[in-house]
Design an enzyme around this catalytic site. Structure first.
Site, PDB file in Angstrom:
ATOM      1  N   LYS A 247       0.877  -1.175   0.000  1.00  0.00           N
ATOM      2  CA  LYS A 247       0.000   0.000   0.000  1.00  0.00           C
ATOM      3  C   LYS A 247       0.909   1.218   0.000  1.00  0.00           C
ATOM      4  O   LYS A 247       1.675   1.432   0.932  1.00  0.00           O
ATOM      5  CB  LYS A 247      -0.889   0.029   1.242  1.00  0.00           C
ATOM      6  CG  LYS A 247      -1.916   1.142   1.148  1.00  0.00           C
ATOM      7  CD  LYS A 247      -2.311   1.726   2.478  1.00  0.00           C
ATOM      8  CE  LYS A 247      -1.419   2.835   2.945  1.00  0.00           C
ATOM      9  NZ  LYS A 247      -1.501   4.106   2.199  1.00  0.00           N
TER      10      LYS A 247
ATOM     11  N   GLU B 213      11.326   1.117   9.387  1.00  0.00           N
ATOM     12  CA  GLU B 213      12.273   2.209   9.117  1.00  0.00           C
ATOM     13  C   GLU B 213      11.516   3.485   9.483  1.00  0.00           C
ATOM     14  O   GLU B 213      10.641   3.922   8.743  1.00  0.00           O
ATOM     15  CB  GLU B 213      12.678   2.150   7.645  1.00  0.00           C
ATOM     16  CG  GLU B 213      14.001   2.830   7.390  1.00  0.00           C
ATOM     17  CD  GLU B 213      13.823   4.273   7.012  1.00  0.00           C
ATOM     18  OE1 GLU B 213      13.816   5.113   7.938  1.00  0.00           O
ATOM     19  OE2 GLU B 213      13.669   4.553   5.823  1.00  0.00           O
TER      20      GLU B 213
ATOM     21  N   CYS C 145      14.048  11.004   6.058  1.00  0.00           N
ATOM     22  CA  CYS C 145      14.265  10.553   7.446  1.00  0.00           C
ATOM     23  C   CYS C 145      15.710  10.743   7.865  1.00  0.00           C
ATOM     24  O   CYS C 145      16.004  10.790   9.056  1.00  0.00           O
ATOM     25  CB  CYS C 145      13.936   9.075   7.589  1.00  0.00           C
ATOM     26  SG  CYS C 145      12.292   8.671   7.079  1.00  0.00           S
TER      27      CYS C 145
ATOM     28  N   GLU D  50      11.600  15.721  14.923  1.00  0.00           N
ATOM     29  CA  GLU D  50      11.932  15.665  13.500  1.00  0.00           C
ATOM     30  C   GLU D  50      11.249  16.846  12.800  1.00  0.00           C
ATOM     31  O   GLU D  50      10.100  17.164  13.100  1.00  0.00           O
ATOM     32  CB  GLU D  50      11.395  14.337  12.955  1.00  0.00           C
ATOM     33  CG  GLU D  50      11.848  14.022  11.565  1.00  0.00           C
ATOM     34  CD  GLU D  50      11.486  12.591  11.155  1.00  0.00           C
ATOM     35  OE1 GLU D  50      10.458  12.057  11.613  1.00  0.00           O
ATOM     36  OE2 GLU D  50      12.236  12.021  10.351  1.00  0.00           O
TER      37      GLU D  50
END
Ligand code: SIN
Length: 465
Positions: free
Chosen positions: A157, A232, A266, A366
């Protein structure tokens, strides 16, 4: 579930395409087909699987200009970066086409002469993947290629913002001869498709790239059926510039690490830590380099920085900038926006902030945007302490010309990926992944096929010598 997704160009807000969304029943059916196909695909000779993967890579390369254009339209990244990503995506397929024929077992000396012990590896079964919008090609092939190479079947997906690249790549896999049910895609919302994947006993592994909170919920969801997981997840990368760093190199590599994909990766540097003796010189050179970056539509060949993917991402970045400014940070460049909330586009000019400290959100969370916060340190020990003071452990970078300082930093930084004088360490032939809340498992390299394999051990007794 709604029955379609509108895919829009984040640079203009224009509708590119409406794609169909599968019902829960259709997704169950796709899972069953993937499970049935596993019985056949896992028996296909490894050399044949390798050939089919090579054919897939070749098809993608033949169509790379068109794929890159689709990627830029749905993701916003500059066309040159999209072309780079297509190459990065096929590098995973090429690498795992080679690994398919190198899945070795071993024999172990038994404790008695009448026994033989043999260890073999076999594919774990149907794998479900959920992939992110920031690298719609490479994050999918980084999962699909080792899965197919190992003999697993695969269902993915893609992110709702960027399903078109994934759909194109999977259609090319079928054109290359990989059976339709060996690699499939479904579309839908993560919150709806995720539980269908985690609850299915037919899926033996979940592999996910995305945020840490979603990763945690997928790990919890996978517990009832004891699935393998590869995660991840988020990052909060520090970049340390030591007293003896080559500043010209540090500036050019920090630009690459920070502003690739408009800071939406990331592994992007999120915190720049500069030795106090160099901070003014670094800030001046870095700001000059940032001033050259051009913001715009990724389809324009002169663009370096494309749009932010959506309103939610934009609001989070702006909130971090405002929080830092309220707490005393100084803007060296940027903090300018081109926004139309009605049309739905959001650009942030590359921004550099000085005088940031640990009290600011930008040093704790982040960012996922083109904002570079600079802080200082006095000793390498202090830099390591600041760098490790986060629940994340994906990537870290440092710049030093001294091998003792370099090895010391390497040994003490709690991160899975380390760039020493290198702002772009990612590669198909190296293990990518994080420590702590940045994830579980590794993708790429010889490590990246392991999560798709089970170990079976055979003990043969009563042998005559
Ligand atoms: C990511 O941002 O998750 C991936 C970046 C990379 O592979 O370099």
């Amino acid at each position: 579930m709604s029955n379609s997704i509108e895919v829009k160009n984040p640079a203009t807000g224009e509708l590119i395409k409406e794609v169909g969304v599968q019902t829960a029943e259709e997704i169950h059916h796709a899972i069953e087909k993937g499970h049935m196909e596993f019985k056949r695909w896992s028996k296909v000779n490894a050399h044949e699987r390798s050939k089919l993967l090579k054919a897939w890579s070749h098809k993608i390369q033949e169509n790379k200009e068109e794929i890159a254009k689709v990627m830029t339209m749905e993701n916003g990244k500059p066309l040159s970066e999209s072309l780079g990503e297509v190459n990065y995506a096929t590098s995973y397929i090429d690498w795992y086409a080679e690994e398919a024929i190198r899945i070795y077992g071993r024999t172990v000396p038994a404790a008695t002469e009448s026994k033989r012990i043999v260890v073999t590896r076999q594919p774990i079964g149907l794998v479900a993947a959920i992939t992110p919008w920031n690298f719609p090609a490479a994050m999918m092939t980084r999962k699909a290629a080792p899965a197919l190479a190992a003999g697993c079947t695969f269902i993915v997906k893609a992110a709702e913002d960027t399903p078109l690249t994934t759909m194109t790549l999977i259609e090319l896999a079928h054109d290359a001869g990989i059976p339709k049910d060996a690699i499939q895609y479904v579309n839908g919302k993560g919150s709806e498709v995720g539980p269908l994947f985690t609850n299915s006993p037919l899926i033996r592994k979940i592999t996910f790239t995305g945020s840490t909170p979603v990763g945690k919920s997928l790990i919890k969801g996978s517990a009832d059926t004891v699935k393998h997981v590869t995660m991840e997840l988020g990052g909060h990368a520090p970049l340390i510039i030591a007293e003896d760093a080559d500043l010209v190199l540090a500036v050019s590599q920090t630009i690459i690490s920070k502003y690739r994909n408009a800071g939406q990766t990331c592994v992007c540097v999120n915190r720049i830590l500069v030795h106090e003796s160099l901070v003014d010189a670094f800030a001046e050179k870095f700001t000059k380099a940032v001033a050259k970056l051009k913001v715009g539509n990724g389809l324009d060949e002169t663009t370096d920085i494309g749009p932010i993917i959506n309103e939610k991402g934009f609001d989070k970045i702006v909130a971090q900038i405002n929080d830092a400014l309220e707490k005393g940070a100084e803007v060296l460049i940027g903090n300018k926006y081109q926004v139309d909330r009605d049309k739905g586009y959001f650009f942030i000019h590359p921004t550099v902030l000085k005088n940031v400290d640990a009290s600011m959100d930008i040093m704790q969370e982040e960012t996922f945007g083109p904002v570079a916060p600079i802080t200082t340190f006095k000793t390498i020990e202090e830099a390591i302490e600041i760098a490790n003071n986060t629940p994340y452990g994906l990537a870290a970078y440092f710049f030093t010309e001294n091998y003792k300082t370099g090895m010391y930093l390497h040994d003490h930084l709690d991160f899975g990926i380390i760039g020493w004088n290198d702002g772009a360490p990612s590669a198909a032939h190296a293990p990518f992944g994080g420590m702590k809340e940045s994830g579980l498992g590794r993708e790429g390299g010889i490590e990246g096929i392991e999560p798709y394999l089970e170990t079976k051990y055979l003990s043969v007794g009563n042998l005559v010598n």
